[in-house]
Design a protein around this motif. Structure first.
Motif, mmCIF file in Angstrom:
data_model
loop_
_atom_site.group_PDB
_atom_site.id
_atom_site.type_symbol
_atom_site.label_atom_id
_atom_site.label_comp_id
_atom_site.label_asym_id
_atom_site.label_seq_id
_atom_site.Cartn_x
_atom_site.Cartn_y
_atom_site.Cartn_z
ATOM 1 N N ASN A 81 97.644 11.655 28.958
ATOM 2 C CA ASN A 81 98.503 10.891 28.300
ATOM 3 C C ASN A 81 97.575 9.215 27.683
ATOM 4 O OD1 ASN A 81 100.351 8.418 27.484
ATOM 5 N ND2 ASN A 81 101.637 10.368 26.898
ATOM 6 N N PRO A 82 96.978 9.286 26.469
ATOM 7 C CA PRO A 82 97.018 8.288 26.005
ATOM 8 C C PRO A 82 97.420 6.998 26.622
ATOM 9 C CG PRO A 82 97.069 9.341 23.868
ATOM 10 C CD PRO A 82 98.216 9.299 25.600
ATOM 11 N N ASN A 83 98.241 7.020 27.521
ATOM 12 C CA ASN A 83 98.351 5.217 28.433
ATOM 13 C C ASN A 83 97.474 5.234 29.291
ATOM 14 O OD1 ASN A 83 99.680 4.736 26.342
ATOM 15 N ND2 ASN A 83 102.089 5.144 27.067
ATOM 16 N N VAL A 84 96.816 6.048 29.955
ATOM 17 C CA VAL A 84 96.304 6.431 31.466
ATOM 18 C C VAL A 84 94.802 6.487 30.678
ATOM 19 C CG1 VAL A 84 95.909 8.354 32.919
ATOM 20 C CG2 VAL A 84 98.522 8.267 32.229
ATOM 21 N N ALA A 85 94.223 5.539 31.574
ATOM 22 C CA ALA A 85 92.963 5.191 31.386
ATOM 23 C C ALA A 85 92.095 6.772 32.474
ATOM 24 C CB ALA A 85 92.574 3.634 31.848
ATOM 25 N N PHE A 132 101.340 23.072 35.989
ATOM 26 C CA PHE A 132 100.522 22.649 35.435
ATOM 27 C C PHE A 132 99.932 21.260 34.697
ATOM 28 C CE2 PHE A 132 97.832 26.563 38.882
ATOM 29 C CZ PHE A 132 98.358 25.447 39.916
ATOM 30 N N LYS A 133 100.650 22.433 33.426
ATOM 31 C CA LYS A 133 100.642 22.055 31.747
ATOM 32 C C LYS A 133 100.988 20.098 31.974
ATOM 33 C CE LYS A 133 103.008 23.608 28.690
ATOM 34 N NZ LYS A 133 103.276 24.872 27.845
ATOM 35 N N THR A 134 102.389 20.180 32.822
ATOM 36 C CA THR A 134 102.427 18.617 32.812
ATOM 37 C C THR A 134 102.066 17.666 33.186
ATOM 38 O OG1 THR A 134 104.964 20.328 32.888
ATOM 39 C CG2 THR A 134 105.509 17.566 33.611
ATOM 40 N N LEU A 135 101.537 18.181 34.832
ATOM 41 C CA LEU A 135 100.302 17.670 35.104
ATOM 42 C C LEU A 135 99.217 16.828 34.528
ATOM 43 C CD1 LEU A 135 100.889 19.062 39.000
ATOM 44 C CD2 LEU A 135 102.318 16.507 38.228
ATOM 45 N N ILE A 136 98.537 17.700 34.106
ATOM 46 C CA ILE A 136 97.599 17.760 33.210
ATOM 47 C C ILE A 136 98.143 17.038 32.388
ATOM 48 C CG2 ILE A 136 95.631 18.477 32.106
ATOM 49 C CD1 ILE A 136 96.484 21.399 33.610
ATOM 50 N N GLY A 137 98.819 17.098 31.472
ATOM 51 C CA GLY A 137 99.231 16.747 30.472
ATOM 52 C C GLY A 137 99.521 15.290 30.756
ATOM 53 N N THR A 138 100.527 14.348 31.509
ATOM 54 C CA THR A 138 101.201 13.203 31.693
ATOM 55 C C THR A 138 99.004 12.978 32.077
ATOM 56 O OG1 THR A 138 102.136 14.353 33.115
ATOM 57 C CG2 THR A 138 101.868 11.999 33.545
ATOM 58 N N GLY A 139 98.257 13.101 33.265
ATOM 59 C CA GLY A 139 96.869 12.362 33.615
ATOM 60 C C GLY A 139 96.244 12.510 32.015
#
Length: 384
Positions: A73-77, A64-71
């Motif tokens: 990320n400031p590179n994701v709009a 969960f932490k990795t998927l939430i963190g990836t989404g």
């Protein structure tokens, strides 16, 4: 040093250098949905993966932490989360929503794959429209979070490319930037040097706990890591022991002091230099750094490594003149002149600084151009 870049200011104030609409799958059996939508809607990016079913405990928390963190990320709009069941998809979407960026969740159960693809596709079209209407704005480069990890190291790494990155790191930290480094396994033999750099005793103890847990894991398996650490490629490149490799590895942080120790994918609480407990496997480490918020990754390499990441540009730096020629399609910055005595570290760091500015402004790195999108989750133990 040039400091102004044109980047995306997100709703939570964080700064990104790319503008992705991310299609996140919670589990392996929902990969087909996000892959179908990616083909149908230009401007979307799917990150399929092989996990997410019957994980539990700390392993599930890390997923969960990795998927939430990836989404997040400031590179994701914006992001769309898809799972087989509603509960886990909702957990991930709600975690991303705390950044205030647009995010929606869908699940296959109850409506089937074809209807789910249609629903996700219609939302994706709207999110791409909105994201492509966003504009870059002037910001100071110190607002970025940059991560460090080397790979396919050889003797030129510790003597050249890593030292250039170390000089860059010292400069970037001096203006208030944030830097992540890790590779717990590859600090063996240099862990006492890293420990001595921590500003705070409690953070030093956290680092040593992470390191000792790794040592105990190796001992519990009764194995010799030779061949894995150093790798066969490292040995072919002239590195004979893990201690030798570690002493070259830590050149990437220069002479900087360390502000804190982070667990897997944990975002830093402030600016400065942070160690993160990570695997030394390149794609795993970069995935964890990205989940913590890094928006550009610096990757010194000796013999050449093609790794990229779906959402973070991975800048390759080499001081090996053969690699610079033979793997030129992977190398972004050639600093081999340092080892020939034709350029000093400050001059090489100037070259790297210029390329980071260009990358932040939108110039694609070789890994992006060659479609390297390695998204590799760290798994702590077997699923139930």
């Amino acid at each position: 040093m040039e400091r102004q870049i044109l980047a995306y200011r997100r709703e939570n104030g964080k700064v990104g250098v790319r503008n992705y609409i991310l299609l996140i799958t919670v589990d392996d059996i929902s990969n087909a949905v996000v892959e179908a939508v990616e083909k149908a809607v230009a401007g979307t990016l799917a990150i399929p993966h092989p996990y997410g079913r019957l994980q539990f405990g700390k392993d599930l928390e890390l997923l969960f932490k990795t998927l939430i963190g990836t989404g997040s990320n400031p590179n994701v709009a914006a992001a769309i989360v898809v799972g087989i069941e509603p509960k886990w998809a909702t957990i991930v979407a709600e975690g991303i929503a705390k950044t205030k960026k647009p995010v929606e969740a869908f699940w296959v159960e109850g409506s089937g794959q074809i209807k789910t693809i249609e629903k996700v596709t219609r939302v994706a079209v709207k999110l791409v429209e909105d994201a492509t209407n966003l504009r870059r704005e002037p910001v100071d480069i110190s607002e970025l979070m940059i991560s460090l990890k080397c790979g396919e190291s050889d003797t030129t790494s510790g003597l050249g490319a890593n030292k250039v990155v170390g000089r860059f790191t010292e400069r970037f930290l001096s203006i208030g930037g944030t830097v992540l480094f890790g590779e717990t396994t590859e600090l063996t033999g240099a862990e006492h040097i890293v420990a001595s750099r921590f500003k705070d005793q409690k953070e030093r103890e956290k680092f040593l706990k992470f390191f000792e847990e790794y040592q105990q894991l190796v001992k519990s398996q009764g194995v010799d890591l030779l061949g894995s650490q150093p790798t066969e490629g490292n040995i072919a490149g002239g590195l004979s022991t893990i201690e030798e490799k570690a002493l070259g590895n830590i050149q990437k942080i220069g002479n900087a002091m360390i502000d804190g120790a982070l667990d897997y994918a944990e975002p830093p609480k402030g600016k400065g230099l942070y160690f993160m407990n990570t695997s030394s496997a390149a794609a795993e480490a970069v995935t964890l750094f990205a989940a913590a918020g890094a928006v550009i990754h610096l990757f010194p390499t000796g013999q050449g490594n093609p790794i990229g990441n779906p959402i973070v540009p991975v800048v390759k730096i080499t001081a090996n003149p053969k690699t610079a020629v033979n793997m030129s399609e992977h190398i972004d910055v050639d600093v081999s002149a340092v080892l020939r005595g034709e350029m000093d570290l400050d001059q090489a760091a100037d070259v790297l600084w210029k390329r980071v500015i260009e990358t932040a402004n939108g110039r694609m790195v070789k890994a992006e151009i060659l479609n390297h999108k390695e998204f590799v989750l760290t798994k702590l133990y077997p699923s139930a």
